[in-house]
Design an enzyme around this catalytic site. Sequence first.
Site, PDB file in Angstrom:
ATOM      1  N   THR A 135       0.705  -1.151  -0.048  1.00 45.25           N
ATOM      2  CA  THR A 135       0.125   0.176   0.144  1.00 45.25           C
ATOM      3  C   THR A 135       0.848   1.210  -0.092  1.00 45.25           C
ATOM      4  O   THR A 135       1.869   1.248   0.757  1.00 45.25           O
ATOM      5  CB  THR A 135      -0.770  -0.047   1.276  1.00 45.25           C
ATOM      6  OG1 THR A 135      -1.544   1.343   1.404  1.00 45.25           O
ATOM      7  CG2 THR A 135      -0.256  -0.358   2.524  1.00 45.25           C
ATOM      8  N   ASP A 136       0.209   2.260  -0.490  1.00 39.19           N
ATOM      9  CA  ASP A 136       1.054   3.587  -0.265  1.00 39.19           C
ATOM     10  C   ASP A 136       1.092   4.231   0.978  1.00 39.19           C
ATOM     11  O   ASP A 136       1.695   5.037   1.308  1.00 39.19           O
ATOM     12  CB  ASP A 136       0.525   4.622  -1.460  1.00 39.19           C
ATOM     13  CG  ASP A 136      -1.031   5.121  -0.977  1.00 39.19           C
ATOM     14  OD1 ASP A 136      -1.746   4.258  -0.227  1.00 39.19           O
ATOM     15  OD2 ASP A 136      -1.702   6.061  -1.538  1.00 39.19           O
ATOM     16  N   TYR A 160      -2.038  -0.440  10.796  1.00 38.54           N
ATOM     17  CA  TYR A 160      -2.045  -1.203   9.399  1.00 38.54           C
ATOM     18  C   TYR A 160      -0.735  -0.884   8.853  1.00 38.54           C
ATOM     19  O   TYR A 160       0.098  -1.777   8.214  1.00 38.54           O
ATOM     20  CB  TYR A 160      -3.292  -0.704   8.811  1.00 38.54           C
ATOM     21  CG  TYR A 160      -3.390  -1.142   7.491  1.00 38.54           C
ATOM     22  CD1 TYR A 160      -3.246  -2.290   7.120  1.00 38.54           C
ATOM     23  CD2 TYR A 160      -3.303   0.045   6.527  1.00 38.54           C
ATOM     24  CE1 TYR A 160      -3.172  -2.830   5.554  1.00 38.54           C
ATOM     25  CE2 TYR A 160      -3.291  -0.343   5.079  1.00 38.54           C
ATOM     26  CZ  TYR A 160      -3.364  -1.778   4.766  1.00 38.54           C
ATOM     27  OH  TYR A 160      -3.348  -2.124   3.253  1.00 38.54           O
ATOM     28  N   LYS A 164       2.300  -3.228   7.320  1.00 40.62           N
ATOM     29  CA  LYS A 164       2.779  -3.380   6.107  1.00 40.62           C
ATOM     30  C   LYS A 164       3.941  -2.971   5.502  1.00 40.62           C
ATOM     31  O   LYS A 164       4.739  -3.686   4.717  1.00 40.62           O
ATOM     32  CB  LYS A 164       1.682  -2.563   5.077  1.00 40.62           C
ATOM     33  CG  LYS A 164       0.114  -3.230   5.087  1.00 40.62           C
ATOM     34  CD  LYS A 164       0.087  -4.486   4.369  1.00 40.62           C
ATOM     35  CE  LYS A 164       0.254  -4.470   2.840  1.00 40.62           C
ATOM     36  NZ  LYS A 164      -0.251  -6.033   2.366  1.00 40.62           N
TER      37      LYS A 164
HETATM   38  P1  NAD Z   1      -9.580  -7.748   2.035  1.00 39.03           P
HETATM   39  O1  NAD Z   1      -9.604  -7.492   3.378  1.00 39.03           O
HETATM   40  O2  NAD Z   1     -10.553  -7.511   1.138  1.00 39.03           O
HETATM   41  O3  NAD Z   1      -8.924  -9.143   1.854  1.00 39.03           O
HETATM   42  C1  NAD Z   1      -7.995  -9.960   2.481  1.00 39.03           C
HETATM   43  C2  NAD Z   1      -8.020 -11.408   2.119  1.00 39.03           C
HETATM   44  O4  NAD Z   1      -6.795 -12.122   2.806  1.00 39.03           O
HETATM   45  C3  NAD Z   1      -9.325 -11.935   2.653  1.00 39.03           C
HETATM   46  O5  NAD Z   1      -9.842 -12.840   1.797  1.00 39.03           O
HETATM   47  C4  NAD Z   1      -9.077 -12.783   3.981  1.00 39.03           C
HETATM   48  O6  NAD Z   1      -9.672 -13.880   4.199  1.00 39.03           O
HETATM   49  C5  NAD Z   1      -7.646 -12.987   3.613  1.00 39.03           C
HETATM   50  N1  NAD Z   1      -6.626 -13.287   4.762  1.00 39.03           N
HETATM   51  C6  NAD Z   1      -6.663 -12.628   5.902  1.00 39.03           C
HETATM   52  N2  NAD Z   1      -5.746 -12.976   7.106  1.00 39.03           N
HETATM   53  C7  NAD Z   1      -5.307 -14.151   6.442  1.00 39.03           C
HETATM   54  C8  NAD Z   1      -4.520 -15.413   6.883  1.00 39.03           C
HETATM   55  N3  NAD Z   1      -3.979 -15.199   7.858  1.00 39.03           N
HETATM   56  N4  NAD Z   1      -4.378 -16.294   5.882  1.00 39.03           N
HETATM   57  C9  NAD Z   1      -4.889 -16.423   4.783  1.00 39.03           C
HETATM   58  N5  NAD Z   1      -5.722 -15.586   4.377  1.00 39.03           N
HETATM   59  C10 NAD Z   1      -6.047 -14.501   5.043  1.00 39.03           C
HETATM   60  O7  NAD Z   1      -8.246  -6.848   1.480  1.00 39.03           O
HETATM   61  P2  NAD Z   1      -7.802  -6.066  -0.045  1.00 39.03           P
HETATM   62  O8  NAD Z   1      -8.467  -4.629   0.346  1.00 39.03           O
HETATM   63  O9  NAD Z   1      -8.495  -7.129  -1.032  1.00 39.03           O
HETATM   64  O10 NAD Z   1      -6.500  -6.129  -0.055  1.00 39.03           O
HETATM   65  C11 NAD Z   1      -5.468  -7.118  -0.378  1.00 39.03           C
HETATM   66  C12 NAD Z   1      -4.218  -6.432  -0.057  1.00 39.03           C
HETATM   67  O11 NAD Z   1      -3.677  -5.338  -0.921  1.00 39.03           O
HETATM   68  C13 NAD Z   1      -3.589  -6.359   1.013  1.00 39.03           C
HETATM   69  O12 NAD Z   1      -2.416  -6.739   1.424  1.00 39.03           O
HETATM   70  C14 NAD Z   1      -3.669  -4.817   1.367  1.00 39.03           C
HETATM   71  O13 NAD Z   1      -2.800  -4.292   2.297  1.00 39.03           O
HETATM   72  C15 NAD Z   1      -3.238  -4.502  -0.179  1.00 39.03           C
HETATM   73  N6  NAD Z   1      -3.880  -3.004  -0.543  1.00 39.03           N
HETATM   74  C16 NAD Z   1      -5.248  -2.817  -0.350  1.00 39.03           C
HETATM   75  C17 NAD Z   1      -5.665  -1.597  -0.961  1.00 39.03           C
HETATM   76  C18 NAD Z   1      -7.264  -1.302  -0.679  1.00 39.03           C
HETATM   77  O14 NAD Z   1      -7.347   0.070  -0.979  1.00 39.03           O
HETATM   78  N7  NAD Z   1      -8.008  -2.200  -0.281  1.00 39.03           N
HETATM   79  C19 NAD Z   1      -4.663  -0.664  -1.671  1.00 39.03           C
HETATM   80  C20 NAD Z   1      -3.323  -1.031  -1.572  1.00 39.03           C
HETATM   81  C21 NAD Z   1      -2.794  -2.312  -1.081  1.00 39.03           C
END
Ligand code: NAD
Length: 354
Positions: A135-136, A160, A164
Amino acid sequence: MMDHKQRKILVTGGAGFIGSHLIRLLINKYPNYHIYNLDKLTYAGNLENLTDVEKAPNYTFVKGDITDGPFIQELFGKIDFDGVIHLAAESHVDRSIENPTAFVETNVLGTVILLNAAKTAWEGKEDKLFYHVSTDEVYGSLGEEGFFTEETPYDPRSPYSSAKASSDHFVRAYYHTYGLPVIISNCSNNYGSHQFPEKLIPLFINNIKHNKALPVYGDGKYTRDWLWVVDHAKAIDLIYHSGLKGETYNIGGKNEWKNIELIHLLCDIMDEELGKPSGTSRELITYVKDRPGHDRRYAIDAEKLESKLGWKATITFKEGLRETIKWYLSNESWLNNVTSGAYKDYYNKQYHTA
Ligand code: NAD
Ligand code: TYD
């Protein structure tokens, strides 16, 4: 770029918001690949996100926890993965303020366990890649001016983003110390279908639908840089196939909005889509106590990704937001399912006090 090689790719967190979009893209675009989706199915992970592709012959779901070392080692022993695209994480800032430990466990320890398994399994093998999705928010908070580049020093400020950032550091440490082939991307805020209604956009759509208050934190002038989730998935595909090992790529759509301006736009589109008189949804806006340590502004400079790999965002925010709203309104059973039963308490949790 079409890749005809056969590859086995492990996507972690593929039942979540971004992961499910990525899995859908990979399954459809690369029939020669086999895509494994490893997910614990926390409140944020939902196999309903993948019903359209779950029967694809090149897809396997594996239920499991990335913090379970023996299980992960065994999985890497059984299947010779060519690559890992690691998304599994605890992802909501407000929850991290309440329970930082859960974020250290999944985001930091879980990442290190995966890195160890890949390192052991890939010893002496060529053409492997561990792609870490980040993430940013690791870069901290900007003032009125400027953008995050790949050279911006890390300055995480929430539990958070600290977790990360720590995971990013471990990924780079495995590259430098053990020669593990890695790539990291840092993306801005995503929006789109299949996002659990705790983050700003789906929460507010769902609240408007149920005529509930819209809790705006602080003065509402916090700024985020919003990217359509499908454009993020396309960027991950491009970087996975064309990015340079050991490098970092920032992903963002040059689309900054102050929260309150975004919320006004969202309210106005909701009025149109629900056939309500103009201004009805805006009446639900309620200013509440600020999130502690709330980062003021995020903005990404994605010049490296655009110039070196030719990526660009494909959809304007107004189009994407309307599409997103239409999706939530026409997928009522999805919304009801993820906010009821075992997930009810997660959905009902309130993070602000009036
Ligand atoms: P989300 O919370 O929708 O999904 C997370 C997924 O990880 C879920 O399916 C959950 O069941 C699974 N999970 C959680 N703990 C787990 C574990 N211990 N073992 C196996 N699976 C597990 O998150 P998202 O928004 O889809 O984000 C996905 C990734 O992208 C993350 O790493 C997040 O930091 C990164 N990210 C998100 C955003 C955003 O805007 N949502 C932006 C940049 C980066
Ligand atoms: P969020 O979707 O939680 O993403 P992040 O904190 O990771 O950027 O929040 C986006 C912005 O919206 C952020 O400035 C906090 C604000 N916000 C509210 O004002 N009210 C809310 O109920 C939520 C969930 C967020």
